[in-house]
Structures are given as C-alpha cells and as structure tokens.
Design an enzyme around this catalytic site. Sequence first.
Site, PDB file in Angstrom:
ATOM      1  N   ASN A 171     -14.232   5.223   4.514  1.00 14.03           N
ATOM      2  CA  ASN A 171     -14.388   4.394   5.709  1.00 14.03           C
ATOM      3  C   ASN A 171     -13.500   4.821   6.875  1.00 14.03           C
ATOM      4  OD1 ASN A 171     -16.423   2.788   4.611  1.00 14.03           O
ATOM      5  ND2 ASN A 171     -14.921   1.493   3.585  1.00 14.03           N
ATOM      6  N   TYR A 196       0.814  -1.225   0.000  1.00 17.68           N
ATOM      7  CA  TYR A 196       0.000   0.000   0.000  1.00 17.68           C
ATOM      8  C   TYR A 196       0.844   1.269   0.000  1.00 17.68           C
ATOM      9  CZ  TYR A 196      -3.688  -3.206   1.482  1.00 17.68           C
ATOM     10  OH  TYR A 196      -4.589  -4.236   1.551  1.00 17.68           O
ATOM     11  N   ASP A 233      -7.081  11.138   1.734  1.00 10.40           N
ATOM     12  CA  ASP A 233      -7.281  11.189   0.285  1.00 10.40           C
ATOM     13  C   ASP A 233      -8.758  11.477   0.005  1.00 10.40           C
ATOM     14  OD1 ASP A 233      -7.514   8.371   1.354  1.00 10.40           O
ATOM     15  OD2 ASP A 233      -8.407   8.056  -0.604  1.00 10.40           O
ATOM     16  N   HIS A 239      -4.408   5.979  -1.675  1.00 13.68           N
ATOM     17  CA  HIS A 239      -5.085   5.860  -0.374  1.00 13.68           C
ATOM     18  C   HIS A 239      -4.121   6.147   0.775  1.00 13.68           C
ATOM     19  CE1 HIS A 239      -8.955   5.005   1.225  1.00 13.68           C
ATOM     20  NE2 HIS A 239      -8.749   3.778   1.660  1.00 13.68           N
ATOM     21  N   ASN A 267      -9.945   1.358   7.757  1.00 16.74           N
ATOM     22  CA  ASN A 267     -11.338   1.314   8.196  1.00 16.74           C
ATOM     23  C   ASN A 267     -11.519   1.353   9.711  1.00 16.74           C
ATOM     24  OD1 ASN A 267     -11.656   1.052   5.479  1.00 16.74           O
ATOM     25  ND2 ASN A 267     -12.518  -0.990   5.536  1.00 16.74           N
ATOM     26  N   PHE A 300      -5.264  -0.332  10.051  1.00 15.68           N
ATOM     27  CA  PHE A 300      -5.839  -0.313   8.712  1.00 15.68           C
ATOM     28  C   PHE A 300      -6.879   0.796   8.643  1.00 15.68           C
ATOM     29  CE2 PHE A 300      -3.853  -4.460   8.257  1.00 15.68           C
ATOM     30  CZ  PHE A 300      -3.311  -4.343   6.985  1.00 15.68           C
TER      31      PHE A 300
END
Length: 186
Positions: A112, A15, A91, A20, A66, A64
């Site tokens: 989220n 990632y 973002d 993101h 969320n 993470f």
Amino acid sequence: MKYLIVGLGNIGPEYEKTRHNIGFMVADALAKKFDAKFEMDRLAYVTDFKNKGRSITVIKPTTFMNLSGKAVKYWANQLKIPTENILVIVDDLALPYTTLRMRGKGGAAGHNGLKDIEAQLSTSAYPRLRFGIGDNFSKGKQVDFVLGEFSEDEKIDLYGLIDKSVDMCLSFSAIGLSRTMNQFNK
C-alpha cells in the site's frame, strides 16, 4: 545533484522494530553514518547531509505507510528533486529474507505504501530498494508477519543487511542506478 531517500515505515513505538519498518531502520542507519539528526517537519522526519558532492535528504514519512506518497510528493516538489533521483526503501514479501534488490521501476505488488507513492507521483518509474523479508507465515497471517518483529535467527543477518542497504543508497547517489544495480543485485 540532489537526492531524496525515503525509508518507508509506520510511526509509533509499537511498529519500531517490525519487518514493515525496515525502511525506517535503513534511514536511521544512513543518518547515523553521517551524524545527521532527524527533525520533525511537514509530513515526515527529515534530515540531510552531503556525500561525494551530492546533497542527500532522507525522510521517514509520518503519514503512516498507506499514505507515504503524500510525503514523497511534497518533499520531491519542495526540494525540486526529479523522480529518477528519489530512492524508496521498502520491505518486500516476494523476496526471500537476506535478498536486497534495487530496481528503477516496478509494480506495487500489493504494497500500500508503494501504491500511494505511484498514485501521488503519477508513475511507477521511480527507483526503489526492495528489502526481502520473506513469506514465512501461515495462510491468513500476513499482517501479523509483516507487523511482527524479526526473529532471533533473522537478527543474525539483520544489521549486516541494513549496512549493505546503506551502501546501496550511497552508491545510488554517487554512481547512479544502473551501476549500483550491476554492483549489488545478484
């Protein structure tokens, strides 16, 4: 005066350079400017430094995206930082690429990470720096776009935008939300 700056992203090398993870990229650039090193701590990578008489803690949640609110709530409580002194870097698909916008409150707009922060803080009235990533993707390809790396064309402006985001974070902690919005928002 104490401030908490939260860069949103996902942990893991897959990632690292994705759209993101722009919050992590800005947090890294902010820490680098002050030769501050991130250390793994409870629910986040954490660093701190002083700037213009302000104590600034920067976190990159390890929960993470969320579940980002869990880390934000923990560190805000731990450091006794009021909601108005928390700045979340996120973002934003709704803003064109190269647009940076600071706001004192707002909706999650389907994000989220923001939804979880709102749920954990019991308010949507917390400052955020929205980093426009645009919406240049085909129908049904939103996840691929958001979790994709910046294009070569986008990289031309990327590092200047990250530097400007760092300036906005420092301005927020030095002169406050409304003056920073007046200075930087177009």
